[in-house]
Enzyme design. Structure first.
Site, PDB file in Angstrom:
ATOM      1  CB  ILE A 167      -0.939  -0.003   1.225  1.00  0.00           C
ATOM      2  CG1 ILE A 167      -1.860  -1.229   1.180  1.00  0.00           C
ATOM      3  CG2 ILE A 167      -1.759   1.290   1.273  1.00  0.00           C
ATOM      4  CD1 ILE A 167      -2.691  -1.373  -0.080  1.00  0.00           C
TER       5      ILE A 167
ATOM      6  CE  LYS B  67      -4.844  10.566   6.694  1.00  0.00           C
ATOM      7  NZ  LYS B  67      -4.606  11.926   7.226  1.00  0.00           N
TER       8      LYS B  67
ATOM      9  N   GLY C 294      -3.277  -2.612  -8.217  1.00  0.00           N
ATOM     10  CA  GLY C 294      -4.401  -1.669  -8.207  1.00  0.00           C
ATOM     11  C   GLY C 294      -5.491  -2.122  -7.265  1.00  0.00           C
TER      12      GLY C 294
ATOM     13  CD  GLU D  93     -11.726  -0.957 -11.565  1.00  0.00           C
ATOM     14  OE1 GLU D  93     -12.962  -0.988 -11.626  1.00  0.00           O
ATOM     15  OE2 GLU D  93     -11.048   0.014 -11.958  1.00  0.00           O
TER      16      GLU D  93
END
Lengths: 709, 327
Positions: free
Chosen positions: A598, A602, A671, A674
């Site tokens: 990550i 945030k 990503g 989605e």
């Protein structure tokens, strides 16, 4: 949490601008002499325009022109285009209800609105069909193959399995409906240079579409789109209404602004197509899946085919020797759909993950255990390893957090007063794609770094993420880094879609930072400075105010072809279902993201929360309702098309596995836009079953369906 | 744009004069519905008389009757201490309506005057007898999931969208109406109409008349009360079905009861048969069920709203059960 007074390096870089109104969205640009367009739309669903009487409109105060197919200024690129796309103001044909058929331009928005109401259109009505569910059963309605049939092992193997589940799952049209209405400002100048202020997920795509339509060089089209008020996929293409606005500006020699109305958002800028899916599942009595058959139908338009990856997930999510899929589209007299957050997979996951839950119930197995038992080590479709996959760890973390141990396999086991409590789980998955992008880095002697790329930010926090990547690599605080985007003159990048921006543009940011560091090291060596010297000192020593590098990233790690790269999510929900009214409340949410490292905690969390909100909408409230007798939507406004309100959303617990993917890109980040929504609706439907014993196979799960189910 | 005249007055009599004389004139207060209707082309008044500055904003208790000025905002009324203490059912009904932003602007009189939210009424390309008498009813045979099950007619099956009005119907409110010839009073339950053959008429207000205040007699229905609103999302959604329930219970037996429903008829639907049954009975689940059953007599579904035939009685039972449980 960071706020205005205590700055946190993870803060959204444009957060303050957005909440204080400083951020400028396309419709807010005031060009000198700006004029206003309002569209006239068809009130029939199919047929021919026999006349457009625009006399009263043309003569109305402030009106500068009325454009339609009757007087369309030439659009050079139309002739070259194939027949598929809707060419606005090109013919007298009406292909769907709410089709833009004329554009009135006036000196004020109000005058244009009034004049548009004066345009009288007469039609020759044709027979039409907008009834998706009826068309599935009606053999006389044409269906097109949306993807090549897929067979692994034996076709329809579930039919001979010890335990079988065979069910149909349906969902309605959903509309993206971001808060910001769609539109564009176009300023075509006498030298055939065009500047547009657009709402787009791809400034380069918009530039190329406009340049292609009007047959002018791409460099003649300047696209600005610094801030976008939500997209969810609907701004991934340049719609006919935008071409009409450019056309009007060229024709009238004035800048023209067009912002469509909320009801026009239902027919002009795509939707998530209605879907009808059949799943056949076969398993042994001890819970080993032996066959998966997934047949899907998606709604499309008569004038342009739209397909998406509805059946993809069924091919690789579970280890089954036998899998076969079919995907068809049903062309209807409706406007063409477009990708909507979690395109294809969000639809497919609802069906597959509901069926998986049904099978677990039939086997009297915990649905989590059933999934774990059938979790493949390798991608069974491609027969190669996953680049990274921590599904089992995600199951563990999420189930502990939501209190899965309180769940009973037997439905209706937990009752709190008038409410039945249930738990549900579902997986989401999406391709961890990566494209090619260019980024320019300008490293300055004042200690700042400017990064530039023609990418977009529809809200995920593109600039924030890129700043954090650069900050880490360059050891520069984030407040000394500026990331410029949303400008077609910047180095090219693909559109923001498919959860690929961080991977694609982030890789280029990585590469440009590496190149800048190498240059600094070289300069340091040449000026007899220590290799670890601060770049400010190095630049000063060399009397350089700045250095610049533009790098186009490689598309992929060369090793990538040996791996299947996906992001995964597991959604856990607790629901409460009212025994007498059928009202469903999502009372707890734990969403676990397995999307690599990550980069921006945030904004990543914010993405997952947004996905959960969208997921609640998909599961419980969202449905664009069409009256098939007229081909018109009957709830095309925000009062009647229900997106969730705050009171529908409990606190969302977000957990990230946060382990780098070794293959996908230098950041190790996959990503996640989605996967935040994919699977969510299935988790809710499964929880409703656990609470009530009622299996609702039709979205949205409104109180009436639960009550009558 | 479609031009209209905008006039403002601080005197009730002047306002009445302006509208009664002019067939194309209408009052505007909060405008939360009227402005939408004008934007959608459903209505096009040539003269708007802004009544927001009339002295009709008081909430007063006089001789055990609560007087509520017609221009009191929905949020001011919901937050009023007398309403909270003596008419908590009205407070709950108000809080269930619309959204906080709308309630801040919407007035009591305007709430009563709001039009149906039937989609066919708002889309001027579709048939609607309420908007354009004689064109037919789009909802019959069409999308009618939100529509009426009581008191319907062949010309219209729309519902009145208000929550506040359901609470008022249960509370024996009266409507004070001013006209050029003076004031008149009618029972709240007689204010709105059924569609019949004149669905274009929502209520019995005559042209040029103005709602000036509501009067609600103080009662003992301030403890065992509940307003249940069943809807598709938790806020800013119209009722699938709503129930206003109020009980007075002495020694386990029901001495007084009020029941009204929303989302089921062209007007707030008072359940007098069910009330008559419950009065004097014990507050038991069996009696609640029987009352709900009685309330559903004459209910009729139109296909997509058939579920209301089950949801409505269930909601009555649930509202009564919760009302009873309140201490």
């Amino acid at each position: 949490m960071g706020n205005l007074f205590f700055k946190d390096e993870n803060d959204r870089v444009d957060g303050v601008d957005k909440v204080t109104g400083k951020a400028k969205y396309f419709a807010e640009y005031q060009l000198p002499g700006l004029t206003y367009g309002v569209l006239v739309t068809s009130t029939i669903t199919k047929g021919k325009i026999t006349a457009i009487d625009s006399k009263a409109a043309s003569g109305a105060p402030g009106v500068l022109g009325v454009l339609s197919h009757l007087n369309k200024p030439s659009v050079a690129g139309y002739e070259a285009e194939g027949g598929a796309k809707l060419k606005i103001f090109y013919t007298d044909q009406v292909l769907f209800n709410g089709q833009p058929i004329a554009l009135v331009v006036a000196d004020t928005f109000e005058r244009a609105t009034f004049a548009a109401s004066l345009v009288k259109v007469t039609y020759e009505k044709g027979a039409f069909n907008t009834d998706f569910e009826k068309s599935i059963k009606d053999a006389s309605v044409k269906k097109l193959q949306g993807a090549a049939p897929y067979v692994r092992g034996v076709e329809n193997a579930y039919k001979t399995a010890e335990v079988q589940v065979e069910q149909t799952y349906v969902m309605p049209v959903e509309t993206h409906n971001p808060m910001e209405l769609h539109g564009i400002i176009a300023d075509w100048r006498p030298n055939d240079q065009v500047t547009v202020y657009a709402k787009t997920q791809g400034v380069k795509a918009t530039q190329n579409t406009i340049a292609g339509a009007f047959k002018i060089p791409a460099e003649s089209v300047q696209v600005n789109s610094e801030f976008v008020g939500g997209g969810f996929g609907m701004a991934l293409r340049t719609w006919p209404l935008e071409i009409a606005t450019v056309m009007a500006s060229k024709h009238l020699k004035k800048p023209v602004k067009l912002v469509i109305t909320r009801d026009q958002m239902f027919t002009m800028v795509g939707n998530r197509p209605a879907a009808h899916q059949k799943i056949g599942l076969g398993a042994t009595k001890d819970g080993k899946i032996t066959g998966i058959t997934h047949t899907a139908f998606g709604q499309s338009s008569t004038y342009e085919n739209f397909t998406e990856g509805v059946v993809n997930m069924s091919k690789f999510m579970y280890s089954s020797e036998n899998v076969n899929t079919n995907y068809y589209i049903v062309p209807l007299d409706m406007s063409v759909p477009i990708w909507m957050r979690g395109p294809g997979e969000a639809t497919g996951a609802f069906a597959l993950e509901s069926a998986i839950d049904e099978m677990a119930h039939a086997l009297d197995m915990d649905p989590l255990d059933f999934r774990i038992k059938n979790d493949p080590e390798k991608d069974p479709a491609q027969n190669r390893p996953f680049s990274s996959k921590y599904i089992k760890e995600a199951y563990k973390l999420g189930s502990a957090k939501i209190g899965w141990d309180k769940r009973k396999n037997k439905p209706r086991s937990i009752v709190e007063g008038s409410w039945n409590v249930g738990y549900g789980v579902s997986i989401g998955v999406f391709n961890a794609g990566r494209g090619r992008a260019s980024v320019k880095g300008i490293l300055k002697a004042d200690g700042t770094l400017v990064l530039q790329s023609a990418t977009s930010d529809i809200g995920p926090g593109t600039g924030t993420g890129m700043g954090l990547i650069a900050s880490k690599l360059m050891n520069i605080p984030t407040d000394k880094i500026t990331f410029e985007l949303g400008d077609s003159s910047l180095p090219p990048a693909p559109s923001q879609g498919g959860s690929a921006t961080l991977s694609t543009v982030g890789s280029a940011v990585n590469d440009v930072c590496v190149a800048l560091k190498a240059t600094i090291a070289e300069l340091a060596a040449n000026s007899n400075m220590d290799a670890t010297s601060n770049f400010v000192d190095v630049l000063k020593k060399n009397n350089l105010p700045m250095i610049e590098k533009t790098i186009q990233s490689s598309q992929n790690n060369p090793d990538a072809k040996n791996y299947s790269m996906y992001s995964f999510s597991i959604h856990f929900v607790q629901v409460k279902v009212h025994q007498l009214t059928g009202v469903v409340k999502v009372s707890k949410i734990v969403s676990v993201g397995d999307s690599g490292k990550i980069v921006s905690p945030k904004t990543a969390r914010s993405q997952m929360v947004g996905g959960a909100v969208g997921g609640i909408g998909m599961a419980l409230t969202e449905e664009a309702i069409l009256d098939n007798r007229y081909g018109r939507y009957v709830n095309n406004n925000f009062a009647d098309y229900h997106v969730p309100v705050h009171a529908d959303v409990p606190e969302v617990d977000v957990i990230f596995i946060d382990k780098p993917d070794p293959i996908v890109n230098p950041m190790g980040a996959k990503g996640m836009g989605e996967i935040a929504i994919i699977g969510f609706a299935g988790a809710v439907a499964n929880a409703v079953f656990n609470a009530t014993g009622k299996r609702i196979r039709s979205l949205p799960i409104t109180p009436d369906k639960v009550l009558m189910g | 744009m479609i031009n209209f005249q905008y006039l403002r007055t601080t005197v009730v009599k002047t306002a009445l004069g302006l509208v009664s004389k002019d067939p194309k004139a209408t009052f505007i207060a909060g405008g939360t519905n009227l402005v939408d209707l004008m934007k959608r082309g459903v209505t096009a008044p040539e003269k708007l008389i802004d009544i927001n500055h009339l002295p009709l904003k008081q909430i007063e208790l006089k001789n055990n009757i609560l007087h509520i000025g017609a221009l009191v905002s929905n949020s001011a009324l919901a937050e009023n201490a007398i309403v909270a203490a003596k008419f908590p059912l009205l407070m709950l009904a108000l809080q269930s309506g619309a959204s906080a932003q709308l309630r801040n602007v919407a007035t009591v009189g305007g709430n009563m005057m709001q039009r149906t939210r039937c989609g066919y009424f708002y889309d001027t390309t579709m048939p609607c007898n309420k908007r354009e008498p004689g064109t037919g009813c789009g909802a019959i045979g069409g999308y009618n999931r939100m529509h009426a099950i009581f008191g319907t007619s062949a010309s219209c099956i729309a519902v009145h969208p208000s929550d506040m009005c359901v609470g008022l119907a249960a509370l024996d409110a009266q409507v004070v109406i001013a006209g050029t010839k003076g004031e008149r009073k009618i029972n709240f339950v007689d204010f709105h109409r059924l569609a019949g053959t004149t669905p274009e008429k929502d209520n019995n207000l005559q042209k040029g008349e103005l709602i000036v205040r509501l009067e609600i007699p103080v009662n003992n229905l301030n403890k065992h009360i509940h307003y249940l609103k069943v809807r598709d999302r938790s806020s800013y959604a119209f009722a699938l079905v709503s129930v206003a329930a109020a009980l007075e219970i002495k020694d386990g037996s029901i001495t007084n009861v009020r029941l009204a429903m929303g989302g089921v008829a062209h007007k707030p639907w008072r359940l007098t048969t069910a009330e008559a049954f419950l009065k004097g009975k014990t507050a038991t689940p069996a009696n609640f069920e029987e009352a709900a059953k009685l309330a559903m007599k004459d209910a009729k579904g139109f296909g997509e709203n058939d579920f209301k035939l089950k949801l409505a009685p269930n909601s009555i039972i649930e509202a009564l059960t919760i009302a009873k449980s309140k201490a």
